[in-house]
Design a protein around this motif. Structure first.
Motif, PDB file in Angstrom:
ATOM      1  N   GLN A  26     -24.504  -8.063 -41.649  1.00  0.00           N
ATOM      2  CA  GLN A  26     -24.630  -9.132 -40.851  1.00  0.00           C
ATOM      3  C   GLN A  26     -25.332 -10.329 -40.460  1.00  0.00           C
ATOM      4  O   GLN A  26     -26.412  -9.809 -41.601  1.00  0.00           O
ATOM      5  N   ALA A  27     -25.351 -11.554 -39.892  1.00  0.00           N
ATOM      6  CA  ALA A  27     -26.370 -12.211 -39.844  1.00  0.00           C
ATOM      7  C   ALA A  27     -25.699 -12.926 -38.267  1.00  0.00           C
ATOM      8  O   ALA A  27     -25.041 -13.308 -37.707  1.00  0.00           O
ATOM      9  N   LEU A  28     -27.233 -13.698 -37.795  1.00  0.00           N
ATOM     10  CA  LEU A  28     -27.278 -14.393 -36.450  1.00  0.00           C
ATOM     11  C   LEU A  28     -27.721 -15.867 -37.400  1.00  0.00           C
ATOM     12  O   LEU A  28     -28.423 -15.930 -38.180  1.00  0.00           O
ATOM     13  N   LEU A  29     -27.050 -16.973 -37.046  1.00  0.00           N
ATOM     14  CA  LEU A  29     -27.725 -18.324 -37.462  1.00  0.00           C
ATOM     15  C   LEU A  29     -27.283 -19.539 -36.220  1.00  0.00           C
ATOM     16  O   LEU A  29     -26.361 -19.341 -35.838  1.00  0.00           O
ATOM     17  N   MET A  84     -13.945 -26.043 -27.965  1.00  0.00           N
ATOM     18  CA  MET A  84     -15.465 -26.450 -27.496  1.00  0.00           C
ATOM     19  C   MET A  84     -15.054 -26.088 -26.675  1.00  0.00           C
ATOM     20  O   MET A  84     -15.012 -26.617 -25.237  1.00  0.00           O
ATOM     21  N   MET A  85     -15.971 -24.773 -26.350  1.00  0.00           N
ATOM     22  CA  MET A  85     -16.567 -24.732 -25.082  1.00  0.00           C
ATOM     23  C   MET A  85     -17.645 -25.681 -24.132  1.00  0.00           C
ATOM     24  O   MET A  85     -18.562 -25.768 -24.542  1.00  0.00           O
ATOM     25  N   PRO A  86     -17.584 -25.965 -23.210  1.00  0.00           N
ATOM     26  CA  PRO A  86     -18.937 -27.002 -22.151  1.00  0.00           C
ATOM     27  C   PRO A  86     -19.992 -25.750 -22.318  1.00  0.00           C
ATOM     28  O   PRO A  86     -20.035 -24.458 -21.994  1.00  0.00           O
ATOM     29  N   GLY A  87     -21.165 -25.750 -23.305  1.00  0.00           N
ATOM     30  CA  GLY A  87     -22.685 -25.285 -23.024  1.00  0.00           C
ATOM     31  C   GLY A  87     -22.715 -24.318 -23.209  1.00  0.00           C
ATOM     32  O   GLY A  87     -23.136 -22.670 -24.168  1.00  0.00           O
ATOM     33  N   GLN A  88     -21.737 -24.626 -25.119  1.00  0.00           N
ATOM     34  CA  GLN A  88     -21.025 -23.560 -25.586  1.00  0.00           C
ATOM     35  C   GLN A  88     -22.856 -23.392 -26.986  1.00  0.00           C
ATOM     36  O   GLN A  88     -23.092 -24.451 -27.018  1.00  0.00           O
ATOM     37  N   SER A  89     -23.136 -21.826 -27.410  1.00  0.00           N
ATOM     38  CA  SER A  89     -24.014 -22.034 -28.018  1.00  0.00           C
ATOM     39  C   SER A  89     -24.044 -22.056 -29.576  1.00  0.00           C
ATOM     40  O   SER A  89     -22.949 -21.887 -29.983  1.00  0.00           O
ATOM     41  N   PRO A  90     -24.923 -22.841 -29.846  1.00  0.00           N
ATOM     42  CA  PRO A  90     -25.380 -22.984 -31.425  1.00  0.00           C
ATOM     43  C   PRO A  90     -25.587 -21.963 -32.502  1.00  0.00           C
ATOM     44  O   PRO A  90     -25.846 -21.954 -33.267  1.00  0.00           O
ATOM     45  N   VAL A  91     -25.587 -20.844 -31.955  1.00  0.00           N
ATOM     46  CA  VAL A  91     -25.555 -19.580 -32.871  1.00  0.00           C
ATOM     47  C   VAL A  91     -24.879 -18.532 -32.812  1.00  0.00           C
ATOM     48  O   VAL A  91     -23.779 -18.621 -31.914  1.00  0.00           O
ATOM     49  N   LEU A  92     -25.063 -18.511 -33.994  1.00  0.00           N
ATOM     50  CA  LEU A  92     -23.222 -17.943 -34.277  1.00  0.00           C
ATOM     51  C   LEU A  92     -23.699 -16.129 -34.997  1.00  0.00           C
ATOM     52  O   LEU A  92     -24.942 -16.245 -35.791  1.00  0.00           O
ATOM     53  N   ARG A  93     -22.931 -15.283 -35.240  1.00  0.00           N
ATOM     54  CA  ARG A  93     -22.916 -13.919 -35.666  1.00  0.00           C
ATOM     55  C   ARG A  93     -22.142 -13.752 -36.394  1.00  0.00           C
ATOM     56  O   ARG A  93     -20.311 -13.900 -36.028  1.00  0.00           O
ATOM     57  N   LEU A 151     -26.514 -15.314 -27.654  1.00  0.00           N
ATOM     58  CA  LEU A 151     -27.740 -15.832 -27.699  1.00  0.00           C
ATOM     59  C   LEU A 151     -27.522 -17.630 -27.751  1.00  0.00           C
ATOM     60  O   LEU A 151     -26.982 -17.780 -28.266  1.00  0.00           O
ATOM     61  N   THR A 152     -28.483 -18.136 -27.501  1.00  0.00           N
ATOM     62  CA  THR A 152     -28.993 -19.599 -27.989  1.00  0.00           C
ATOM     63  C   THR A 152     -29.571 -20.141 -28.732  1.00  0.00           C
ATOM     64  O   THR A 152     -30.092 -20.731 -28.774  1.00  0.00           O
ATOM     65  N   SER A 153     -31.070 -18.946 -29.023  1.00  0.00           N
ATOM     66  CA  SER A 153     -31.966 -19.072 -30.140  1.00  0.00           C
ATOM     67  C   SER A 153     -32.341 -18.285 -30.864  1.00  0.00           C
ATOM     68  O   SER A 153     -31.691 -16.877 -29.809  1.00  0.00           O
ATOM     69  N   LEU A 154     -32.547 -18.356 -31.596  1.00  0.00           N
ATOM     70  CA  LEU A 154     -33.332 -17.076 -32.660  1.00  0.00           C
ATOM     71  C   LEU A 154     -34.598 -16.891 -32.417  1.00  0.00           C
ATOM     72  O   LEU A 154     -35.265 -18.065 -32.592  1.00  0.00           O
ATOM     73  N   ASN A 155     -35.627 -15.919 -32.653  1.00  0.00           N
ATOM     74  CA  ASN A 155     -36.436 -16.020 -32.490  1.00  0.00           C
ATOM     75  C   ASN A 155     -37.442 -15.586 -33.602  1.00  0.00           C
ATOM     76  O   ASN A 155     -36.801 -14.566 -34.232  1.00  0.00           O
TER      77      ASN A 155
END
Length: 459
Positions: free
Chosen positions: A130-133, A83-92, A167-171
């Motif tokens: 593919q997906a972004l989650l 786990m890296m500091p500031g890791q994104s909650p979005v997975l590809r 990405l850090t958030s999905l729209n």
């Protein structure tokens, strides 16, 4: 080799949080799974000196995993998968070797095993599905990546490749079979785009590898054969339409090495205070995170209750926000129940008013399409948001209302631009939870009933 170890946490709340978390995400130390459960012992004695070194090492390992400084496979932080500091909650997510269809619903069932999934967008790029989650918590994304990367959804096919997105958030603009925002049930399906249909067929004629001559059921995600959904052509290796396996659509899924899970909309709430709790109180509290249809306090075990939410997504939201909170002086535990519905008592059956049907209640917060309540779901906090306040109501009246009900009022303020809303800060999160239960829908006169919810702001 079986090694049994004991670990004493700083508090009961910490122990409950740890057991609940690692029940759904089994940690690994040096590639060996670690199973965590409650002990019958109240105290932990450490007078066996030769074992103290190993006990200290185990304690450090658990603390490292808990704080995110070690991955589930036991690797350290940084480029080796931790786990890296500031890791994104979005997975590809890329699905390789796509023999069988993989839908948005299938991905949601799989990845929900590791935490609350907020949004999913699916698409095809470079002839790959593919997906972004997006998870609610980056730690959930980290654990899902470690556990699922390289796993096959079905026997020998549909391989998951999971990596962190930049990405850090999905729209998400539309809720349909290509994208879904699970926190915004009011979103439209989009012009010309179909909504989810469990029976819809997926043409997979572009998949070139032939199926085995005797197609078997996929190993990871469901146990029912898919033979009925398969239409083989006369040309060798050609695939006809495939339908989604019914068991996959109902949520019976496992990844290889993980226990099967069926996601229902019924919650089991335990460690309640039998003398203080009521079906109405649970309806009000859990109604902050979804529309509660039925509540049953168990007749022979009144510290437990079943709560049926409108859908599985709302059930998961309520569980993620309320599990481990204090109510009536006790830390409550919230898990997904094995029951699919809450049964109402039969006519003439003794119930003592412990089962209530709230499906037609006017107090549901989320039944109105486009409601702003979808955008204002926050975890319990000591600061409450008050709304629907009559114009003539003063701050002293509202402070006296809460103080007179036994709560410690630390701060209060009206919204500057809209005096129909206000913030009130109480003595603790536990006080705020109880105040919400007691005073939500309180009659303020002038045909106004007070609306109470948790706030992300402080005063």
């Amino acid at each position: 080799m079986l090694l049994l170890s004991g670990l004493k946490m700083a508090s009961e709340e910490a122990a409950i949080t740890m057991v609940n978390y690692y029940t759904t995400a089994t940690p690994h130390v040096r590639n060996q799974p670690v199973y965590i459960q409650y002990s019958n012992h109240r105290e932990l004695k450490t007078d066996n000196l030769p074992n103290q070194g190993r006990a200290q090492a185990a304690l450090q390992a658990v603390n490292a995993v808990h704080s995110g400084n070690m991955s589930l496979s036991g690797t350290a932080t940084g480029s080796d998968g931790g786990m890296m500091p500031g890791q994104s909650p979005v997975l590809r997510i890329i699905v390789e070797n796509l023999y069988y269809p993989v839908s948005l619903e299938v991905l949601h069932q799989i990845f929900s095993k590791f935490g609350t999934v907020l949004k999913i967008i699916t698409f095809t790029k470079n002839n790959q599905f593919q997906a972004l989650l997006q998870y609610a918590d980056p730690m959930n994304a980290h654990h899902a990546k470690v556990a699922l990367d390289g796993q096959n959804i079905y026997n020998g096919c549909c391989t998951l490749r999971v990596e962190f997105s930049k990405l850090t958030s999905l729209n998400v603009k539309y809720n349909n079979d290509k994208s879904r925002d699970f926190t915004r049930l009011d979103l439209p399906s989009g012009d010309g785009q179909s909504t989810l249909d469990p029976k819809r067929s997926f043409p997979l004629s572009h998949v070139t590898p032939p199926l085995p001559s005797s197609p078997s059921h996929p190993a990871g995600l469901h146990s029912a054969p898919v033979r009925s959904g398969l239409s083989m052509q006369t040309m060798p290796g050609a695939l006809g339409p495939l339908t989604i396996p019914s068991s996959a659509m109902t949520g019976r899924m496992t990844i290889h090495g993980m226990a099967p899970t069926v996601i229902h909309s019924v919650l089991l709430v335990s460690n309640l205070s039998p003398d203080s709790i009521s079906p109405h109180g649970l309806f009000i509290l859990f109604g902050v995170y979804g529309d509660v249809h039925r509540v049953k306090i168990l007749f022979n075990k009144k510290e437990n209750a079943l709560i049926q939410m409108a859908d599985a997504t709302q059930a998961q939201l309520a569980m993620s926000h309320l599990n481990g909170q204090r109510l009536h002086g006790k830390v409550i535990r919230v898990t997904i129940s094995k029951h699919q519905t809450v049964q109402l008592p039969r006519e003439g059956q003794e119930d003592q008013g412990l089962t209530k049907d709230f499906s037609g209640s006017p107090l549901h917060r989320f039944k109105k399409p486009g409601s702003k309540n979808f955008q204002n779901i926050f975890p319990p906090s000591a600061t409450l948001h008050l709304s629907n306040i009559p114009p003539s109501t003063t701050d002293d009246f509202l402070k006296d209302l809460f103080a007179g009900s036994g709560y410690t009022v630390k701060a209060f303020k009206f919204f500057q631009k809209d005096r129909k809303m206000a913030l009130i800060q109480l003595g603790s999160v536990e006080e705020a939870i109880q105040a919400l239960i007691d005073l939500h829908n309180h009659d303020l006169g002038e045909n106004h009933h007070l609306r109470v919810s948790f706030s992300k702001s402080t005063i």
